[in-house]
Design a protein around this motif. Sequence first.
Motif, PDB file in Angstrom:
ATOM      1  N   VAL A  55      -0.218  -8.833  -5.449  1.00  0.00           N
ATOM      2  CA  VAL A  55      -0.891  -8.595  -4.487  1.00  0.00           C
ATOM      3  C   VAL A  55      -0.519  -9.806  -3.125  1.00  0.00           C
ATOM      4  N   GLU A  56      -0.676  -9.327  -1.913  1.00  0.00           N
ATOM      5  CA  GLU A  56      -0.247 -10.381  -0.884  1.00  0.00           C
ATOM      6  C   GLU A  56      -1.587 -10.767  -0.501  1.00  0.00           C
ATOM      7  N   SER A  60      -0.623 -16.316   3.154  1.00  0.00           N
ATOM      8  CA  SER A  60      -0.037 -17.368   1.883  1.00  0.00           C
ATOM      9  C   SER A  60       1.680 -16.835   1.922  1.00  0.00           C
ATOM     10  N   PRO A  61       2.291 -17.897   1.585  1.00  0.00           N
ATOM     11  CA  PRO A  61       3.828 -17.432   1.596  1.00  0.00           C
ATOM     12  C   PRO A  61       4.341 -16.830   0.225  1.00  0.00           C
ATOM     13  N   LYS A  62       3.260 -16.793  -0.720  1.00  0.00           N
ATOM     14  CA  LYS A  62       3.722 -16.248  -2.034  1.00  0.00           C
ATOM     15  C   LYS A  62       2.785 -14.959  -2.323  1.00  0.00           C
ATOM     16  N   LEU A  63       3.176 -14.222  -3.399  1.00  0.00           N
ATOM     17  CA  LEU A  63       2.605 -13.345  -4.052  1.00  0.00           C
ATOM     18  C   LEU A  63       1.396 -13.816  -4.908  1.00  0.00           C
ATOM     19  N   PHE A  64       0.442 -13.142  -5.223  1.00  0.00           N
ATOM     20  CA  PHE A  64      -0.457 -13.512  -6.435  1.00  0.00           C
ATOM     21  C   PHE A  64      -0.888 -12.316  -7.436  1.00  0.00           C
ATOM     22  N   THR A  79      -2.773  -4.665  -0.903  1.00  0.00           N
ATOM     23  CA  THR A  79      -2.197  -4.511  -2.271  1.00  0.00           C
ATOM     24  C   THR A  79      -0.849  -3.587  -2.476  1.00  0.00           C
ATOM     25  N   ASP A  80      -0.616  -3.142  -1.324  1.00  0.00           N
ATOM     26  CA  ASP A  80       0.655  -1.860  -1.257  1.00  0.00           C
ATOM     27  C   ASP A  80       1.528  -2.290  -0.078  1.00  0.00           C
ATOM     28  N   SER A  81       1.722  -3.355   0.207  1.00  0.00           N
ATOM     29  CA  SER A  81       2.724  -3.731   1.430  1.00  0.00           C
ATOM     30  C   SER A  81       4.121  -3.654   0.909  1.00  0.00           C
ATOM     31  N   ASP A  82       5.223  -3.391   1.917  1.00  0.00           N
ATOM     32  CA  ASP A  82       6.427  -3.526   1.471  1.00  0.00           C
ATOM     33  C   ASP A  82       7.147  -4.404   0.492  1.00  0.00           C
ATOM     34  N   TRP A  83       6.582  -5.938   1.066  1.00  0.00           N
ATOM     35  CA  TRP A  83       6.650  -7.029   0.089  1.00  0.00           C
ATOM     36  C   TRP A  83       6.382  -6.675  -1.124  1.00  0.00           C
ATOM     37  N   VAL A  84       5.158  -6.292  -1.642  1.00  0.00           N
ATOM     38  CA  VAL A  84       4.518  -6.058  -2.800  1.00  0.00           C
ATOM     39  C   VAL A  84       5.307  -4.951  -3.485  1.00  0.00           C
ATOM     40  N   ARG A  85       5.377  -3.918  -2.964  1.00  0.00           N
ATOM     41  CA  ARG A  85       5.865  -2.902  -3.473  1.00  0.00           C
ATOM     42  C   ARG A  85       7.733  -3.083  -4.117  1.00  0.00           C
TER      43      ARG A  85
END
Length: 576
Positions: A55-56, A60-64, A79-85
């Motif tokens: 998730v984002e 924060s500059p990273k995912l967790f 939990t569902d951003s473009d970055w996460v997906r």
Amino acid sequence: MGGDFSMRITINNIEIITEPGKTILEAARENGIEIPAFCYYEKAEPFGACGICIVEIVGSPKLFRACATFVTDGMVINTDSDWVRKNRKTTLELLLSDHCGDCKPPCSLACPAESDCMGYVKLIADGDYTGAWNLVREKVPFPASIGRICPRPCEKDCRRKLVDEPISIAALKQYIGDLAIHNSQFTIHNYSGKTIAVVGGGVGGLSAAYYLRLKGHAVTIYEAMPEMGGMLRYGIPEFRLPKETLQKEIDVIEKSGVVFKNNTRVKLDDVRDKYDAVIVAVGAWKSIKLGIEGEIGGIEYLRELPDIVGKKVCVIGGGNTAMDACRVAVRQGAEKVYCVYRRTREVMPAAAHEVSDAEKEGVVFMFETQPHEIPDGLADVVITAIGQKADLQGFDGLVVNGDYSTNINNVFAIGDMLGTGIAVKAIGDGRKCAEIVNEYLVGGDALITPINNSPYLVKSEKSCDDFADYEKKPRCADFREEAGRCLECGCKAYNDCKLIKYANEYNVQPGKYVGESNPNKCILCGLCVKVCDKHLRGFINRGFDTKVQLYDEYGDCGDCTKCFEICPTGAVKHGE
């Protein structure tokens, strides 16, 4: 919760209150927010093995990894951003890179109705005939009828042929249909208040009506002929499909609450404003002619059965209608029956067993012959069976989009409106169209999602070498024993597999990454390691070579089934 012992966090723009010590995954699930996860197990310490729950956290500059990250007061999470997906998709593609085998067996993939062939064959082998009938009818409301007349594409792709002979899938379907046809249980479902008209009472229209009725809608079928059944009743001869058998399966649909209106020909304008939705399922009742003097269309011949006793008959065509016409002519007492086909025997579209049976019955085949006229003395009756087309009188201006929708908002189309095909395909189209119409009725949205996007499935190629050690067991007359010949080459966990669910949700690109083949379908989520009370499993190696090892030398497993039950991809076999 409350006071100093609660925390306020925001997930997907929703503010929620949770407790200290909760992970993001736990807090989300407690509030009905779905985050994909393979390796999470509430009774064990998290270690984020699969990486799918990322998730984002805003700022924060990273995912967790949600399963291993604890909440803090004021945390804002996406939990569902473009970055996460994008990252989840990459994770799934890596997991699939060494995931081989077959999600579905070739027999099911070949069935136009998408029947779970492996499933009901296994139930028959186990003696669960009621379960087998119920499973068949999820996709095919006419098992006894279709089992008799289907050209069996499932058997053509059956992997048992790599050992000896394909499973007699059609015969097993017929068997289970015949067993259950006398003991059917009928349930009248509550009505939704929505009404549907189906124009055409062939198997496609009947199937659509049946599945819509199961969803609670009121359905009326309008049929121009005296009885329901379409081509199965009027185009398939009695010796192949007894009308009594067909009628009993049609009775099941009527008793479910579908209203039949026979001898009723309607136009689109008669029904489109009176019902919430209309399905046009008119059949291909017009034979395509060659222009030969005195020719009779194949479907007209089968429907009307003119007297041909003692006459020479020439049937032109190479499909199943042509074979039916030839074999009916023999039974009617024709002096001689010829079948003329413009190509070779090897490419005839008719089922091979139908051609062979016709030949055994005395039909004379003439291949690579294109007749323009019939020489005197060769044939008294010419039957043309080169194709049929739908009679669209009363449906002028209707344009079919190809996904069962049309240019008219509440009107849908199936069957021969989309092009002629075999009966089992019409059944599949009827069921799929029912799903689309139900979506339209429930959601009220005229913009129907296209159904032509095939779901991602893991597939593998097999050869005779893969089954060289299997004992040869040719087809047998005992149905349970015959069903027991099934190799069960599809994944038994397919319907509950999280990997394939997420793969389709995130539109993975098959083959983007290539890893070492893993026939056990393990994705290294670690759940089986976590739940093993005796610690008999663990990870070995690194990278693509990583795998879960069962340490046999540590003692007897005990077969508690925890690892088998918790595996998200069906990789753990019961008892291993």
